[in-house]
Design an enzyme around this catalytic site. Structure first.
Site, PDB file in Angstrom:
ATOM      1  N   GLU A 117     -21.804   7.114  -3.483  1.00 47.37           N
ATOM      2  CA  GLU A 117     -21.793   7.031  -4.896  1.00 47.37           C
ATOM      3  C   GLU A 117     -21.945   8.224  -5.847  1.00 47.37           C
ATOM      4  OE1 GLU A 117     -21.612   3.838  -6.008  1.00 47.37           O
ATOM      5  OE2 GLU A 117     -21.745   3.058  -3.914  1.00 47.37           O
TER       6      GLU A 117
ATOM      7  N   PHE B 262     -30.167  -2.931  -6.218  1.00 47.59           N
ATOM      8  CA  PHE B 262     -29.316  -3.672  -6.478  1.00 47.59           C
ATOM      9  C   PHE B 262     -27.896  -3.276  -6.696  1.00 47.59           C
ATOM     10  CE2 PHE B 262     -26.981  -5.730 -10.289  1.00 47.59           C
ATOM     11  CZ  PHE B 262     -27.137  -7.191  -9.625  1.00 47.59           C
ATOM     12  N   GLY B 263     -27.071  -4.149  -5.858  1.00 46.47           N
ATOM     13  CA  GLY B 263     -25.645  -3.748  -5.757  1.00 46.47           C
ATOM     14  C   GLY B 263     -24.730  -4.712  -6.793  1.00 46.47           C
ATOM     15  N   TYR B 264     -24.062  -3.952  -7.243  1.00 47.04           N
ATOM     16  CA  TYR B 264     -23.012  -4.939  -8.404  1.00 47.04           C
ATOM     17  C   TYR B 264     -21.531  -4.821  -7.979  1.00 47.04           C
ATOM     18  CZ  TYR B 264     -22.912  -0.640 -10.737  1.00 47.04           C
ATOM     19  OH  TYR B 264     -22.682   0.596 -11.117  1.00 47.04           O
ATOM     20  N   GLY B 265     -21.109  -3.878  -7.248  1.00 41.98           N
ATOM     21  CA  GLY B 265     -19.654  -3.659  -6.905  1.00 41.98           C
ATOM     22  C   GLY B 265     -19.553  -3.696  -5.547  1.00 41.98           C
ATOM     23  N   SER B 266     -18.824  -2.754  -5.033  1.00 44.33           N
ATOM     24  CA  SER B 266     -18.611  -2.569  -3.513  1.00 44.33           C
ATOM     25  C   SER B 266     -19.927  -2.885  -2.913  1.00 44.33           C
ATOM     26  CB  SER B 266     -18.013  -1.244  -3.197  1.00 44.33           C
ATOM     27  OG  SER B 266     -19.024  -0.226  -3.357  1.00 44.33           O
TER      28      SER B 266
HETATM   29  C1  SIN Z   1     -22.808  -0.947  -6.842  1.00 44.44           C
HETATM   30  O1  SIN Z   1     -21.776  -1.505  -6.183  1.00 44.44           O
HETATM   31  O2  SIN Z   1     -23.823  -1.202  -6.964  1.00 44.44           O
HETATM   32  C2  SIN Z   1     -22.294   0.542  -7.401  1.00 44.44           C
HETATM   33  C3  SIN Z   1     -20.625   0.636  -7.509  1.00 44.44           C
HETATM   34  C4  SIN Z   1     -20.041   0.481  -6.413  1.00 44.44           C
HETATM   35  O3  SIN Z   1     -20.127   1.476  -5.387  1.00 44.44           O
HETATM   36  O4  SIN Z   1     -18.883  -0.090  -6.293  1.00 44.44           O
END
Ligand code: SIN
Length: 191
Positions: A99, A24-28
């Protein structure tokens, strides 16, 4: 301050024999999926809120002038919208490096739009990691984001790309919208 979590994450093996894992990704990871994946689907997780509370010394800032990137904080009743990727286990190694500034692999339950769900991984930076910055007044966070740069580019672009990607997903995130509006104001004031 930095802490390289690459080695710690290699030991955090939650799906030892799985050929494919949901991430699951929530940012980049929503808008910059520079890794191979078999499938991707919009998804959400429950009980977590996205916050620009994690310091970025390696991507969107420097050790001297860290940027701010997102992590998740526990928030009962909240929903965090993002993107789920089905990846091969070999993709985790490069993701651990990407990360590495404080994020740890954690288990999470992600929900898809069709009502189905899957257990998978999320990269989470908790408040006890060395790069955690925590909350600050909105104006202070916006100024930090508007001025920080790192090897991956401007911190402003990370925020504005995330805001655009969330809009594309039809996801509402007041924290991200408020910061993006403030950073745009700062840019127009500087002209
Ligand atoms: C994510 O995107 O899920 C983790 C935070 C990031 O790499 O910006």
């Amino acid at each position: 301050m930095t802490l390289d979590t690459t080695q710690l994450n290699r030991e955090r093996v939650f799906f030892a024999d799985a050929e494919a894992i949901w991430l699951f990704g929530y940012g980049s990871l929503i808008w910059k999926a520079e890794f191979p994946y078999q499938e991707r689907r919009p998804a959400h997780i429950e009980g977590w809120a996205r916050r620009f509370w994690q310091g970025s010394h390696d991507h969107r800032g420097t050790p001297e002038n860290p940027g701010r990137v997102v992590t998740l904080v526990e928030s009962p009743g909240s929903i965090c919208q993002g993107m789920a990727y089905r990846i091969g286990a070999e993709v985790l190694g490069p993701l651990d490096v990407r990360e590495k500034n404080g994020y740890l692999r954690e288990l999470t339950l992600m929900h898809f739009h069709d009502g189905s769900h899957a257990e998978g991984l999320v990269y989470l930076a908790t408040q006890d990691n060395a790069a955690f910055l925590g909350d600050a007044p909105l104006d202070d966070m916006a100024l930090q984001i508007a001025t920080a740069h790192g090897p991956s580019g401007a911190n402003r672009d990370y925020l504005l790309n995330l805001a655009a990607a969330l809009e594309d997903l039809g996801a509402e995130d007041e924290h991200v919208v408020a910061l993006a509006d403030r950073v745009r104001d700062l840019r127009s004031m500087a002209r």
